[in-house]
Motif scaffolding. Structure first.
Motif, PDB file in Angstrom:
ATOM      1  N   LEU A 147      -6.101  -6.943  -2.730  1.00  0.00           N
ATOM      2  CA  LEU A 147      -5.586  -5.926  -1.811  1.00  0.00           C
ATOM      3  C   LEU A 147      -4.280  -6.435  -1.203  1.00  0.00           C
ATOM      4  CD1 LEU A 147      -8.907  -4.957   0.034  1.00  0.00           C
ATOM      5  CD2 LEU A 147      -7.761  -3.666  -1.787  1.00  0.00           C
ATOM      6  N   VAL A 148      -3.225  -5.656  -1.348  1.00  0.00           N
ATOM      7  CA  VAL A 148      -1.920  -6.044  -0.821  1.00  0.00           C
ATOM      8  C   VAL A 148      -1.502  -5.036   0.247  1.00  0.00           C
ATOM      9  CG1 VAL A 148       0.466  -6.663  -1.404  1.00  0.00           C
ATOM     10  CG2 VAL A 148      -1.338  -6.905  -3.130  1.00  0.00           C
ATOM     11  N   GLY A 149      -1.727  -5.392   1.514  1.00  0.00           N
ATOM     12  CA  GLY A 149      -1.260  -4.510   2.584  1.00  0.00           C
ATOM     13  C   GLY A 149      -1.983  -3.188   2.652  1.00  0.00           C
ATOM     14  N   ASN A 150      -3.288  -3.234   2.558  1.00  0.00           N
ATOM     15  CA  ASN A 150      -4.109  -2.067   2.885  1.00  0.00           C
ATOM     16  C   ASN A 150      -5.388  -2.585   3.543  1.00  0.00           C
ATOM     17  OD1 ASN A 150      -4.908  -3.209   0.501  1.00  0.00           O
ATOM     18  ND2 ASN A 150      -5.035  -1.325  -0.651  1.00  0.00           N
ATOM     19  N   GLY A 279       1.418  -0.680   3.850  1.00  0.00           N
ATOM     20  CA  GLY A 279       2.266  -1.749   4.396  1.00  0.00           C
ATOM     21  C   GLY A 279       3.431  -2.079   3.481  1.00  0.00           C
ATOM     22  N   PRO A 280       3.157  -2.590   2.281  1.00  0.00           N
ATOM     23  CA  PRO A 280       4.260  -2.964   1.393  1.00  0.00           C
ATOM     24  C   PRO A 280       5.049  -1.773   0.849  1.00  0.00           C
ATOM     25  CG  PRO A 280       2.144  -3.400   0.359  1.00  0.00           C
ATOM     26  CD  PRO A 280       1.856  -3.008   1.763  1.00  0.00           C
ATOM     27  N   ASN A 281       4.448  -0.577   0.854  1.00  0.00           N
ATOM     28  CA  ASN A 281       5.209   0.589   0.411  1.00  0.00           C
ATOM     29  C   ASN A 281       6.244   1.008   1.438  1.00  0.00           C
ATOM     30  OD1 ASN A 281       4.481   2.207  -2.218  1.00  0.00           O
ATOM     31  ND2 ASN A 281       2.636   1.155  -1.554  1.00  0.00           N
ATOM     32  N   MET A 282       5.995   0.690   2.696  1.00  0.00           N
ATOM     33  CA  MET A 282       6.958   1.045   3.739  1.00  0.00           C
ATOM     34  C   MET A 282       7.943  -0.079   3.990  1.00  0.00           C
ATOM     35  SD  MET A 282       4.673   3.219   6.292  1.00  0.00           S
ATOM     36  CE  MET A 282       3.702   4.540   5.581  1.00  0.00           C
ATOM     37  N   ALA A 283       7.574  -1.271   3.571  1.00  0.00           N
ATOM     38  CA  ALA A 283       8.535  -2.372   3.610  1.00  0.00           C
ATOM     39  C   ALA A 283       9.532  -2.131   2.467  1.00  0.00           C
ATOM     40  CB  ALA A 283       7.800  -3.691   3.437  1.00  0.00           C
ATOM     41  N   PRO A 284      10.686  -2.788   2.475  1.00  0.00           N
ATOM     42  CA  PRO A 284      11.641  -2.570   1.386  1.00  0.00           C
ATOM     43  C   PRO A 284      11.041  -2.900   0.016  1.00  0.00           C
ATOM     44  CG  PRO A 284      12.677  -3.716   3.202  1.00  0.00           C
ATOM     45  CD  PRO A 284      11.221  -3.655   3.528  1.00  0.00           C
ATOM     46  N   HIS A 285      11.589  -2.273  -1.016  1.00  0.00           N
ATOM     47  CA  HIS A 285      11.197  -2.519  -2.407  1.00  0.00           C
ATOM     48  C   HIS A 285       9.762  -2.105  -2.720  1.00  0.00           C
ATOM     49  CE1 HIS A 285      14.932  -4.783  -2.500  1.00  0.00           C
ATOM     50  NE2 HIS A 285      14.473  -5.615  -1.585  1.00  0.00           N
ATOM     51  N   GLY A 286       9.331  -0.992  -2.157  1.00  0.00           N
ATOM     52  CA  GLY A 286       7.970  -0.504  -2.427  1.00  0.00           C
ATOM     53  C   GLY A 286       7.730  -0.175  -3.891  1.00  0.00           C
ATOM     54  N   ASN A 287       8.724   0.409  -4.552  1.00  0.00           N
ATOM     55  CA  ASN A 287       8.552   0.716  -5.986  1.00  0.00           C
ATOM     56  C   ASN A 287       8.309  -0.575  -6.760  1.00  0.00           C
ATOM     57  OD1 ASN A 287       9.324   3.311  -5.331  1.00  0.00           O
ATOM     58  ND2 ASN A 287      11.431   3.063  -6.034  1.00  0.00           N
ATOM     59  N   PRO A 593      14.270 -11.346  16.098  1.00  0.00           N
ATOM     60  CA  PRO A 593      13.421 -12.393  15.534  1.00  0.00           C
ATOM     61  C   PRO A 593      12.017 -11.933  15.131  1.00  0.00           C
ATOM     62  CG  PRO A 593      13.698 -12.694  17.913  1.00  0.00           C
ATOM     63  CD  PRO A 593      14.561 -11.549  17.531  1.00  0.00           C
ATOM     64  N   PHE A 594      11.593 -10.751  15.532  1.00  0.00           N
ATOM     65  CA  PHE A 594      10.251 -10.291  15.158  1.00  0.00           C
ATOM     66  C   PHE A 594      10.334  -9.249  14.052  1.00  0.00           C
ATOM     67  CE2 PHE A 594       9.534 -12.130  19.260  1.00  0.00           C
ATOM     68  CZ  PHE A 594       8.256 -12.661  19.175  1.00  0.00           C
ATOM     69  N   GLN A 595       9.205  -9.068  13.371  1.00  0.00           N
ATOM     70  CA  GLN A 595       9.091  -7.990  12.380  1.00  0.00           C
ATOM     71  C   GLN A 595       8.030  -7.017  12.863  1.00  0.00           C
ATOM     72  OE1 GLN A 595       8.012 -10.534   8.947  1.00  0.00           O
ATOM     73  NE2 GLN A 595       9.700  -9.521   7.893  1.00  0.00           N
ATOM     74  N   LEU A 596       8.381  -5.758  12.999  1.00  0.00           N
ATOM     75  CA  LEU A 596       7.392  -4.754  13.374  1.00  0.00           C
ATOM     76  C   LEU A 596       6.732  -4.222  12.103  1.00  0.00           C
ATOM     77  CD1 LEU A 596       7.074  -2.321  16.084  1.00  0.00           C
ATOM     78  CD2 LEU A 596       7.223  -1.239  13.849  1.00  0.00           C
ATOM     79  N   ILE A 597       5.403  -4.296  12.060  1.00  0.00           N
ATOM     80  CA  ILE A 597       4.699  -3.812  10.864  1.00  0.00           C
ATOM     81  C   ILE A 597       3.783  -2.647  11.212  1.00  0.00           C
ATOM     82  CG2 ILE A 597       4.841  -6.017   9.648  1.00  0.00           C
ATOM     83  CD1 ILE A 597       1.827  -6.391  10.274  1.00  0.00           C
ATOM     84  N   SER A 598       3.507  -1.848  10.183  1.00  0.00           N
ATOM     85  CA  SER A 598       2.659  -0.669  10.351  1.00  0.00           C
ATOM     86  C   SER A 598       1.183  -1.079  10.313  1.00  0.00           C
ATOM     87  CB  SER A 598       2.946   0.313   9.219  1.00  0.00           C
ATOM     88  OG  SER A 598       2.665  -0.313   7.978  1.00  0.00           O
ATOM     89  N   ARG A 599       0.333  -0.221  10.815  1.00  0.00           N
ATOM     90  CA  ARG A 599      -1.116  -0.448  10.766  1.00  0.00           C
ATOM     91  C   ARG A 599      -1.813   0.858  11.103  1.00  0.00           C
ATOM     92  NH1 ARG A 599      -3.034  -4.095  15.239  1.00  0.00           N
ATOM     93  NH2 ARG A 599      -5.094  -3.503  14.503  1.00  0.00           N
TER      94      ARG A 599
END
Ligand SMILES: Nc1nc2c(c(=O)[nH]1)N[C@H]1C(S)=C(S)[C@@H](COP(=O)(O)OP(=O)(O)OC[C@H]3O[C@@H](n4cnc5c(=O)[nH]c(N)nc54)[C@H](O)[C@@H]3O)O[C@H]1N2
Ligand SMILES: Nc1nc2c(c(=O)[nH]1)N[C@H]1C(S)=C(S)[C@@H](COP(=O)(O)OP(=O)(O)OC[C@H]3O[C@@H](n4cnc5c(=O)[nH]c(N)nc54)[C@H](O)[C@@H]3O)O[C@H]1N2
Ligand SMILES: [Mo]
Length: 718
Positions: A147-150, A279-287, A593-599
């Motif tokens: 599982l990658v980012g779900n 998660g990774p689909n909304m981060a850059p390079h989702g395709n 300096p921080f990364q905001l991530i989805s959840r």
């Protein structure tokens, strides 16, 4: 569901349901409260000259809307009308087919869906990689799963079957399944992981490339499968050679050993699958992330072979006719219609919803002037909230079909009050059909259920079903209405369905429309209806047939565009080269300096649910979750108000320590808050992370999705 005095009062899980086995989610259990919510619209609303809303009958609303659309279309053409179906079109199986049917009747192809700001990489990757017509391995039979980012234990949406994911996961672990999870937050599902990687956000392409590096270097792949069915292997191998575990580990803040362990564990399984999430689909390079995952599944031969039984030959879907061969790659983008405002067009994921506000704000010819939202909420959900609001204000006609005055409805000219789920018949088709577009999603067995309307709408109300609205418009505009079957990007081959023609004189019932659109179901709807608890229709065994004798089609793991994108990823950090935000990576990391991530949070469904007290009792807002050490470093305590600033905008947040989050990360749910006028109520309604997103920077060139996770931000006390 229990009914008292004609109203729903209690929902409990059905232990006799063979797929869900008593499982329900918290939001489902609160449907009676949703139906009786004081803010629920019992009448459609029309915006008045003084800016207030007044009730209007549904019929009159349809009269006025049809006339207005006809005027705009006769002046500016049908392309000026756009449709945006969102997440609440899903539970109503006819609403999207009727909405799209009406659009096609009108002559407009401008249908934008929430899929294009969700996991568009899945559609693109499946198109350019090709699909295996025998289908994928499913969770319940697998001995390894990635599982990658779900986080399917909370999202209950994909990665683990949605019918009781907790029980299925426990059973799989008992069977000895090895679970690998890659997520910057040690999620609910990560607690079950045998191998857990906690990287910086947005480094999934590098991590997956390194996993492929190990699989190829150590010859852990299925050489026989690759030689028969795969093209592009050598190009891929050459490209991932420089993605050593050490390189990926360095960028992602992991160790090379962890990445090697993940690769070996995945490759050692006999059956399994890698699945990514939002998660990774909304981060850059989702395709690219989705493409590399498909590539990993393919290299490891994780597809059903000739003679194997398919676990779900179809229930409400047509009968499967699986074959042990590839559906060759197709174009992932550049498919027809293009935007006027930006260089973006239709991709395998549909039109670029992330850029729809630009198409509305565009000043040239052929802009979008009319928007119809079905069960969707752009002001809450679209990237760049402030621009979205400007777009909503500029529309000549905005119509929402929504149960309440949502953040978007407050900008609408008309809000159509719908019947809710327990007041209409229901079908399990949407959860079944998702298997056709996404790998390892949907029901792993031929399960289906029909439920009749269980209660009438509240006495004295004037509400309609979404499809009835489009039927009403079609009647008034004199256009025929046709519901088209789901066009499969096809996981396994299936018999085709016919389009269903609505009778435009005698309005059909919803049940008749169900019969009409389910015209090629393997199990006739009439049979499904005989089983009120739902049923697994495992009466028929369908096996993967041999490939066509002259078939030379192959799955492609060496797509040129993807390998070039991977090469660009390799160069990203080198020599302080500027990012697409015009700053070098080190400079940006210093300023933000921080990364905001989805959840996702357990008791809400995007913008729905947080106003239902039984669901939001503990927290009506979306906390800004940070590692306790980061909070200490910032001098911030639990409950403090913080300012979260991206290079584009800033929002308020309420700090909450969470030791399961990687340091340097802030994890926050989307679709909270409202338009800026309501910002002072942050402790009651939360804040909108979409406002931080710039939809014209770091966007995917094919699907238009901008960076909606792994967003560089600065955090200070507010
Ligand atoms: N920053 C950021 N943005 C995101 C995401 C993220 O993770 N981060 N996630 C993205 C994803 S995955 C998605 S899918 C989109 C969601 O995008 P949308 O689908 O646009 O947003 P929702 O909030 O799900 O909208 C659902 C609407 O339906 C209404 N509704 C509830 N019940 C009914 C009903 O029975 N009938 C009708 N007609 N309406 C009803 C609700 O009141 C609500 O207004 O957001 C995306 N936006
Ligand atoms: N309770 C609840 N359920 C929902 C919804 C909801 O709002 N609430 N929304 C529904 C919708 S619309 C959808 S699309 C599905 C989505 O279903 P999922 O994709 O399972 O959604 P999340 O639970 O948000 O999981 C995304 C994970 O990605 C991680 N992440 C963020 N950025 C990155 C990154 O760059 N790399 C990696 N590897 N991980 C990252 C986050 O920490 C998070 O754990 O859920 C659906 N179900
Ligand atoms: Mo979604």
């Amino acid at each position: 569901m229990e009914v008292e005095n004609g109203r729903p009062v209690r929902v409990t899980g059905d232990p006799e349901n063979p797929a869900y086995r008593g499982f329900t989610c918290a939001k489902g259990r609160q449907l009676p409260r949703q139906h009786a919510h004081p803010e629920r619209l019992l009448f459609s609303q029309k915006l008045q000259a003084d800016g207030r809303y007044a009730p209007i009958s549904g019929r009159m609303a349809m009269d006025e809307i049809a006339q207005r659309i006809q005027e705009i279309v006769s002046e500016h053409g049908p392309r000026s009308v756009a449709l945006y179906p969102g997440t609440y079109s899903g539970p109503h199986p006819v609403s999207i087919p009727a909405g799209v049917g009406w659009m096609l009747g009108l002559g407009s192809k401008m249908v934008f869906t929430s899929s294009a700001i969700d996991q568009p990489g899945k559609h693109v990757a499946n198109a350019i990689h090709g699909r295996w017509l025998g289908g994928s391995h499913v969770f319940d039979e697998s001995d390894v799963w990635l599982l990658v980012g779900n986080n399917p234990l909370i999202s209950i949406s994909g990665g683990i079957p949605p019918s009781n994911p907790g029980r299925r996961l426990r059973e799989a672990k008992r069977r000895g399944m090895k679970l690998i999870v890659i997520d910057p937050r040690r999620t609910e599902v990560a607690r079950f992981a045998d191998v857990y990687l906690q990287p910086r956000a947005g480094e999934d392409p590098a991590i997956l490339a390194a996993i492929l590096h190990v699989v190829i270097r150590e010859r852990l792949y299925d050489a026989d499968f690759c030689s028969k069915y795969v093209s592009g292997f050598d190009d891929l191998a050459e490209r991932v050679e420089e993605f050593t575990p050490a390189h990926a580990a360095d960028r992602a803040g992991l160790t090379a050993e962890e990445i090697e362990l993940a690769a070996r564990t995945f490759a050692a399984g006999r059956r399994g699958c890698g699945v990514a999430g939002t998660g990774p689909n909304m981060a850059p390079h989702g395709n690219l992330t989705e493409y590399l995952l498909l590539t990993l599944n393919t290299l490891c031969g994780r597809w059903r072979r000739e003679g194997e039984e398919v676990p779900n030959p179809g229930a409400l879907l047509p009968r499967a006719t699986p074959k042990a061969q590839a559906l060759p790659p197709r174009a992932g983008w550049g498919r027809g219609e293009s935007l006027r405002s930006r260089e973006l067009g239709n991709s395998a994921a549909g039109l670029p919803t992330g850029a729809l506000s630009d198409e509305i704000l565009y000043t040239g010819e052929e802009r979008i002037r009319v928007l119809i939202c079905i069960g969707s909420n752009p002001v809450a959900a679209w990237p760049d909230q402030l621009k979205t609001i400007r777009a909503m204000e500029k529309l000549e006609l905005l119509v929402t079909l929504d149960m309440k005055m949502s953040a978007t409805s407050k900008f609408a000219d008309y809000v159509i009050a719908p019947k809710l789920s327990l007041e209409v018949p229901g079908l399990s088709i949407s959860s079944e059909a998702i298997e056709q577009t996404y790998v390892a999603h949907g029901y792993p067995e031929p399960y289906a259920q029909y439920s009749p309307a269980l209660v009438d709408p509240p006495v004295g109300s004037d509400v309609m079903e979404e499809w009835e609205f489009f039927y009403g418009l079609s009647q008034r505009m004199g256009i025929p209405l046709r519901a088209y079957p789901i066009r499969a990007e096809t996981g396994v081959l299936r018999e085709p369905r016919d389009a269903f023609e609505f009778d435009m004189k005698n309005k059909p019932t919803t049940d008749e429309v169900f019969e009409g659109i389910m015209n090629a179901s393997r199990i006739p709807l009439a049979e499904v209806r005989c089983h009120p608890h739902g049923r697994i229709f495992d009466d028929e065994t369908i096996r993967v047939q041999p490939a066509d004798p002259d078939c030379r089609d192959r799955l492609d793991v060496g797509n040129t565009d993807m390998l070039l994108e991977l090469e660009a990823v390799r160069g990203e950090l080198e020599g302080g080269s500027p990012t697409r935000r015009g700053m070098s990576v080190p400079d940006e990391r210093e300023r933000f300096p921080f990364q905001l991530i989805s959840r996702r949070m357990p008791n809400v469904y995007n913008s729905s649910g947080r106003d239902i007290e039984a669901l939001s009792r503990r927290k009506p807002y979306n906390p800004a979750f940070l590692h306790p050490e980061d909070l200490r470093m910032l001098g911030i305590e639990r409950g403090d108000l913080v300012e979260i600033a991206s290079s584009h905008a800033s929002i308020l947040g309420i700090a909450e320590p969470a030791s399961e989050i990687r340091r340097g990360i802030v994890s926050m749910a989307h679709c909270f808050g409202d338009a800026p006028d309501h910002d002072s109520r942050v402790r009651e309604i939360g804040s909108n992370t979409g406002r931080l997103v710039d939809n014209e920077r770091d966007f995917d060139p094919h699907t238009g999705i901008p960076r909606m996770s792994a967003i560089p931000v600065a955090i200070t006390r507010a």
